[in-house]
Design a protein around this motif. Structure first.
Motif, PDB file in Angstrom:
ATOM      1  N   ALA A  21      15.647  14.386 -12.788  1.00 11.65           N
ATOM      2  CA  ALA A  21      14.765  13.569 -13.634  1.00 11.65           C
ATOM      3  C   ALA A  21      14.495  14.260 -14.969  1.00 11.65           C
ATOM      4  O   ALA A  21      14.471  13.600 -16.019  1.00 11.65           O
ATOM      5  N   ALA A  22      14.315  15.564 -14.952  1.00 12.30           N
ATOM      6  CA  ALA A  22      14.113  16.303 -16.206  1.00 12.30           C
ATOM      7  C   ALA A  22      15.369  16.215 -17.071  1.00 12.30           C
ATOM      8  O   ALA A  22      15.281  15.989 -18.286  1.00 12.30           O
ATOM      9  N   TYR A  23      16.544  16.373 -16.477  1.00 14.86           N
ATOM     10  CA  TYR A  23      17.796  16.261 -17.217  1.00 14.86           C
ATOM     11  C   TYR A  23      17.936  14.871 -17.831  1.00 14.86           C
ATOM     12  O   TYR A  23      18.427  14.721 -18.960  1.00 14.86           O
ATOM     13  N   ARG A 113      33.524  -1.120  -1.553  1.00 19.13           N
ATOM     14  CA  ARG A 113      32.976  -0.753  -2.867  1.00 19.13           C
ATOM     15  C   ARG A 113      32.127   0.509  -2.763  1.00 19.13           C
ATOM     16  O   ARG A 113      31.380   0.689  -1.810  1.00 19.13           O
ATOM     17  N   PHE A 114      32.249   1.324  -3.800  1.00 18.19           N
ATOM     18  CA  PHE A 114      31.453   2.536  -3.971  1.00 18.19           C
ATOM     19  C   PHE A 114      30.980   2.483  -5.415  1.00 18.19           C
ATOM     20  O   PHE A 114      31.782   2.570  -6.338  1.00 18.19           O
ATOM     21  N   GLU A 115      29.689   2.296  -5.614  1.00 13.01           N
ATOM     22  CA  GLU A 115      29.161   2.027  -6.953  1.00 13.01           C
ATOM     23  C   GLU A 115      27.992   2.939  -7.282  1.00 13.01           C
ATOM     24  O   GLU A 115      27.302   3.423  -6.391  1.00 13.01           O
ATOM     25  N   TRP A 116      27.764   3.125  -8.587  1.00 11.38           N
ATOM     26  CA  TRP A 116      26.624   3.877  -9.080  1.00 11.38           C
ATOM     27  C   TRP A 116      26.411   3.525 -10.540  1.00 11.38           C
ATOM     28  O   TRP A 116      27.240   2.870 -11.157  1.00 11.38           O
ATOM     29  N   SER A 117      25.307   3.977 -11.077  1.00 12.76           N
ATOM     30  CA  SER A 117      24.987   3.776 -12.494  1.00 12.76           C
ATOM     31  C   SER A 117      24.929   5.130 -13.180  1.00 12.76           C
ATOM     32  O   SER A 117      24.629   6.146 -12.545  1.00 12.76           O
ATOM     33  N   VAL A 118      25.185   5.137 -14.473  1.00 12.89           N
ATOM     34  CA  VAL A 118      25.087   6.358 -15.268  1.00 12.89           C
ATOM     35  C   VAL A 118      24.469   5.978 -16.611  1.00 12.89           C
ATOM     36  O   VAL A 118      24.725   4.892 -17.135  1.00 12.89           O
ATOM     37  N   LEU A 119      23.639   6.864 -17.122  1.00 11.92           N
ATOM     38  CA  LEU A 119      23.025   6.615 -18.425  1.00 11.92           C
ATOM     39  C   LEU A 119      24.089   6.606 -19.522  1.00 11.92           C
ATOM     40  O   LEU A 119      25.022   7.420 -19.511  1.00 11.92           O
ATOM     41  N   ASP A 120      23.937   5.700 -20.485  1.00 10.08           N
ATOM     42  CA  ASP A 120      24.908   5.537 -21.571  1.00 10.08           C
ATOM     43  C   ASP A 120      25.197   6.838 -22.308  1.00 10.08           C
ATOM     44  O   ASP A 120      26.315   7.072 -22.746  1.00 10.08           O
ATOM     45  N   TRP A 121      24.191   7.681 -22.478  1.00  2.39           N
ATOM     46  CA  TRP A 121      24.341   8.891 -23.284  1.00  2.39           C
ATOM     47  C   TRP A 121      24.902  10.078 -22.503  1.00  2.39           C
ATOM     48  O   TRP A 121      25.192  11.122 -23.073  1.00  2.39           O
ATOM     49  N   ILE A 126      30.095  10.633 -17.605  1.00  3.97           N
ATOM     50  CA  ILE A 126      31.005   9.501 -17.818  1.00  3.97           C
ATOM     51  C   ILE A 126      32.449   9.992 -17.846  1.00  3.97           C
ATOM     52  O   ILE A 126      33.336   9.416 -17.206  1.00  3.97           O
ATOM     53  N   GLY A 127      32.697  11.071 -18.550  1.00  7.35           N
ATOM     54  CA  GLY A 127      34.040  11.630 -18.599  1.00  7.35           C
ATOM     55  C   GLY A 127      34.518  12.076 -17.223  1.00  7.35           C
ATOM     56  O   GLY A 127      35.676  11.841 -16.848  1.00  7.35           O
ATOM     57  N   PHE A 128      33.634  12.700 -16.460  1.00  6.78           N
ATOM     58  CA  PHE A 128      33.975  13.135 -15.111  1.00  6.78           C
ATOM     59  C   PHE A 128      34.306  11.932 -14.232  1.00  6.78           C
ATOM     60  O   PHE A 128      35.320  11.921 -13.534  1.00  6.78           O
ATOM     61  N   TYR A 129      33.473  10.893 -14.275  1.00 10.19           N
ATOM     62  CA  TYR A 129      33.718   9.711 -13.443  1.00 10.19           C
ATOM     63  C   TYR A 129      35.038   9.045 -13.805  1.00 10.19           C
ATOM     64  O   TYR A 129      35.796   8.618 -12.936  1.00 10.19           O
ATOM     65  N   ARG A 130      35.329   8.968 -15.087  1.00  9.57           N
ATOM     66  CA  ARG A 130      36.606   8.385 -15.509  1.00  9.57           C
ATOM     67  C   ARG A 130      37.781   9.234 -15.012  1.00  9.57           C
ATOM     68  O   ARG A 130      38.828   8.700 -14.652  1.00  9.57           O
ATOM     69  N   SER A 131      37.594  10.541 -14.974  1.00 16.26           N
ATOM     70  CA  SER A 131      38.684  11.434 -14.571  1.00 16.26           C
ATOM     71  C   SER A 131      39.073  11.256 -13.107  1.00 16.26           C
ATOM     72  O   SER A 131      40.195  11.585 -12.724  1.00 16.26           O
ATOM     73  N   ILE A 132      38.160  10.728 -12.293  1.00 11.69           N
ATOM     74  CA  ILE A 132      38.489  10.499 -10.883  1.00 11.69           C
ATOM     75  C   ILE A 132      38.902   9.053 -10.619  1.00 11.69           C
ATOM     76  O   ILE A 132      39.094   8.657  -9.479  1.00 11.69           O
ATOM     77  N   GLY A 133      39.006   8.262 -11.679  1.00  8.77           N
ATOM     78  CA  GLY A 133      39.479   6.887 -11.539  1.00  8.77           C
ATOM     79  C   GLY A 133      38.391   5.833 -11.482  1.00  8.77           C
ATOM     80  O   GLY A 133      38.698   4.651 -11.316  1.00  8.77           O
ATOM     81  N   ALA A 134      37.131   6.223 -11.638  1.00  8.32           N
ATOM     82  CA  ALA A 134      36.044   5.229 -11.639  1.00  8.32           C
ATOM     83  C   ALA A 134      36.089   4.434 -12.941  1.00  8.32           C
ATOM     84  O   ALA A 134      36.392   4.980 -14.001  1.00  8.32           O
ATOM     85  N   GLN A 135      35.779   3.156 -12.842  1.00  9.42           N
ATOM     86  CA  GLN A 135      35.802   2.270 -13.995  1.00  9.42           C
ATOM     87  C   GLN A 135      34.402   1.746 -14.288  1.00  9.42           C
ATOM     88  O   GLN A 135      33.702   1.319 -13.368  1.00  9.42           O
ATOM     89  N   PRO A 136      33.990   1.742 -15.554  1.00 13.85           N
ATOM     90  CA  PRO A 136      32.688   1.166 -15.886  1.00 13.85           C
ATOM     91  C   PRO A 136      32.713  -0.350 -15.719  1.00 13.85           C
ATOM     92  O   PRO A 136      33.742  -0.981 -15.941  1.00 13.85           O
TER      93      PRO A 136
END
Length: 162
Positions: A21-23, A113-121, A126-136
């Motif tokens: 939460a602090a991060y 399905r395996f889903e999650w949310s990530v903050l835009d910033w 985001i780069g890590f998730y894309r590297s494993i094949g996750a799609q926004p």
């Protein structure tokens, strides 16, 4: 090592929730308590589940998830509420191992399905998730009702509702 959380892990999970939460610049919003988390994870009807990433020094990360359901596929899925690896343990493969364990759970149980949310910033994630094949899911917008708006809508429900 990835393992299922136990009731003894609740204090460290709660501490890492606070760190996350602090991060995410929202420390004041993390108000969960140990009793609430223990009930949610280990009560008679668990609402959520957790995995722990551990190294020789103890827990270094966690994934907290719950089952969702797709009416389109007719199957359950996993919604990852929180994924966190402590800064000093990042880059050691713990985040990927947590995600891989949840992906394996999905495959083993027939979840589609395996889903999650990530903050835009949050570009590193985001780069890590894309590297494993996750799609926004750019065409979807998350909505949330909380506080006064939640209570206002609740007040309009029929008295014989669920």
């Amino acid at each position: 090592m990835i393992r299922e959380a136990t009731p003894d892990d609740v204090p460290v999970i709660l501490a890492m929730i606070g760190e996350l939460a602090a991060y995410e610049r929202a420390a004041e919003s993390a108000t969960a308590t140990e009793p609430q988390l223990k009930e949610a994870l280990f009560g008679p009807q668990p609402a959520a589940f957790a995995l722990i990433a551990q190294d020789a020094g103890g827990p270094v990360g966690f994934a907290l998830w719950f089952r969702n359901f797709s009416t389109w596929t007719g199957t359950h899925g996993v919604y990852l509420e929180d994924l966190y690896v402590r800064p000093e343990a990042r880059g050691g493969g713990h985040g990927k191992a947590l995600l891989a364990a949840l992906a394996q759970l999905c495959v083993r149980r027939g979840y589609q399905r395996f889903e999650w949310s990530v903050l835009d910033w949050n570009e590193p994630s985001i780069g890590f998730y894309r590297s494993i094949g996750a799609q926004p899911m750019d065409e979807w917008t998350v909505f949330r009702l909380t506080g006064e708006a939640l209570h206002t809508l609740a007040d309009t429900a029929p008295t014989n509702g669920a």
